[in-house]
Write an enzyme that holds these catalytic residues in place. Structure first.
Site, PDB file in Angstrom:
ATOM      1  N   TYR A 126       0.860  -1.177   0.000  1.00 19.44           N
ATOM      2  CA  TYR A 126       0.000   0.000   0.000  1.00 19.44           C
ATOM      3  C   TYR A 126       0.901   1.233   0.000  1.00 19.44           C
ATOM      4  CZ  TYR A 126      -4.355  -2.518   1.018  1.00 19.44           C
ATOM      5  OH  TYR A 126      -5.450  -3.330   0.941  1.00 19.44           O
ATOM      6  N   THR A 152      -0.884  -1.975  -4.736  1.00 21.55           N
ATOM      7  CA  THR A 152      -2.328  -1.774  -4.825  1.00 21.55           C
ATOM      8  C   THR A 152      -2.614  -0.296  -5.073  1.00 21.55           C
ATOM      9  OG1 THR A 152      -2.834  -3.654  -3.398  1.00 21.55           O
ATOM     10  CG2 THR A 152      -4.503  -1.945  -3.556  1.00 21.55           C
ATOM     11  N   LYS A 228      -2.056  -3.718  -8.989  1.00 24.06           N
ATOM     12  CA  LYS A 228      -3.339  -4.324  -8.628  1.00 24.06           C
ATOM     13  C   LYS A 228      -4.400  -3.245  -8.423  1.00 24.06           C
ATOM     14  CE  LYS A 228      -5.492  -7.227  -5.012  1.00 24.06           C
ATOM     15  NZ  LYS A 228      -6.354  -6.256  -4.337  1.00 24.06           N
ATOM     16  N   HIS A 252     -11.183  -4.869  -5.691  1.00 20.39           N
ATOM     17  CA  HIS A 252     -10.918  -5.026  -4.257  1.00 20.39           C
ATOM     18  C   HIS A 252     -12.015  -5.840  -3.564  1.00 20.39           C
ATOM     19  CE1 HIS A 252      -7.719  -3.244  -1.629  1.00 20.39           C
ATOM     20  NE2 HIS A 252      -8.482  -3.764  -0.691  1.00 20.39           N
TER      21      HIS A 252
END
Length: 358
Positions: A126, A152, A228, A252
């Site tokens: 993250y 992500t 992602k 997600h």
């Protein structure tokens, strides 16, 4: 003994506190996208081939230089000690035994080094406000032997997950973000009508994350980089331009923008946009070996499996769950007349116009 991956949620519901079950099961907003993921996969059809002479289909593949026994990886999922005291360690060992990669979350409740020592691993990143901490996490993942980095990009802020809000969800003292122990955390402080986990991510994550940051990351990442959270073909092409070695088509699990398309519906256009040289994985909604086959038929190189494995973790059945997924995929390939994964892409796909219910 479960008969399908869907059974594990029912089994786990009796073993978990309601707030933990809701934390795992819930989506954002009205949970429209959460439902869309399943509805779209259920509506997708494959036309099987017959008389293929298949005896024992080959489920193995190679992805980003890694040999996989199945075209599957364990999705990155936070705080797995909520489900079982051994959390990530137990699920990582099951992944290793199954011959598939385990993706370590930035928000894992065991340190990434301890998890990576158990299983062939990728690390999910993250984007944090502290750029030095981002760089440190990348260095730690590389040093620990992680074989790929998965950044992500769909969480500038955490989606508003109403189940957590209603439950005033907070982490118990025994569960921490073990890779971020030096950060002040709000995740253990209960505030009525608020999700403590959302408060923690709001203070830690950088909402201004942009393509220039992906390029900065690419320059400092010596291992394959996956992006992602891609749903738009334009973003897919931009990610490749920024240096991505692979993409993960994902909404997600319906936990971020409510109203986003089902991941399986976004998959085909993204595969077309980036071409066959860029691996594309599917995340969100996968619940069976047949779902895996459907994703491969639309061009995915592999899939990520998430929630079903958390439910299995809660009832100490992760080895069983991955074994069941392997058998389901084998049977689906046999029934579809596919001797190997490459043949799956030749299957004809269709669509049944089912409506969402619930």
């Amino acid at each position: 003994m479960a008969e399908s991956l869907a059974d594990y949620e029912r089994l786990a519901a009796t073993a978990l506190p309601r707030s933990v079950h809701d934390f795992v099961a819930g989506g954002s907003g009205a949970e429209t996208t959460l439902r869309l993921n399943r509805a779209a996969l259920d509506a997708l059809t494959l036309t099987p081939r017959v008389l293929a002479g298949v005896d024992e289909p080959d489920t193995s593949t190679t992805l980003l230089g890694t040999e996989l026994a199945l075209p599957v990886a364990v999705a990155p999922m936070a705080y797995q000690r909520l489900l079982h005291p051994d959390g990530e360690l137990l699920l990582a060992q099951a992944a290793a035994d199954a011959g598939i990669p385990y993706v370590i979350s930035t928000l894992s409740s065991y340190p990434l080094e301890k998890i990576a020592a158990i299983a062939p691993s990728w690390f999910q990143l993250y984007w944090l406000r502290d750029r030095g901490l981002v760089e440190s996490l990348v260095e730690r993942a590389v040093t620990a032997g992680c074989q790929a980095l998965m950044v992500t990009v769909d969480v500038p802020v955490m989606g508003r997950r109403l189940r957590d809000v209603r439950n005033s969800f907070t982490l118990p003292p025994s569960v921490v973000a073990a890779n971020l122990v030096d950060m002040v955390t709000e995740a253990h402080s209960e505030v009525p009508g608020l999700s403590a986990v959302a408060a923690h991510t709001a203070s830690a994550f950088d909402p201004a994350f942009g393509w220039c940051d992906v390029e900065w990351l690419r320059a400092r990442c010596p291992i394959p980089l996956l992006v992602k959270g891609i749903l738009d073909p334009r973003d897919a092409r931009r990610a490749v331009e920024a240096g991505a070695d692979g993409l993960v088509v994902s909404n997600h699990g319906g936990r971020q923008f409510d109203g986003a398309p089902a991941s399986i519906d976004a998959l085909g256009p993204i595969v077309d946009a980036v071409g066959k040289d860029c691996p594309v994985l599917l995340d969100s909604g996968v619940r069976s070996g047949t779902d895996v086959l459907k994703a491969l038929a639309l061009g995915a190189s592999a899939v990520l499996v998430g929630r079903p494995l958390l439910w299995a973790l809660a009832v100490e059945a992760v080895d069983e769950a991955l074994g069941l997924l392997r058998h389901e995929l084998r049977d689906a390939m046999l029934l579809a007349g596919c001797a190997e994964l490459a043949a799956v892409a030749e299957l004809t796909t269709g669509r049944t116009p089912w409506q969402i219910s619930g």
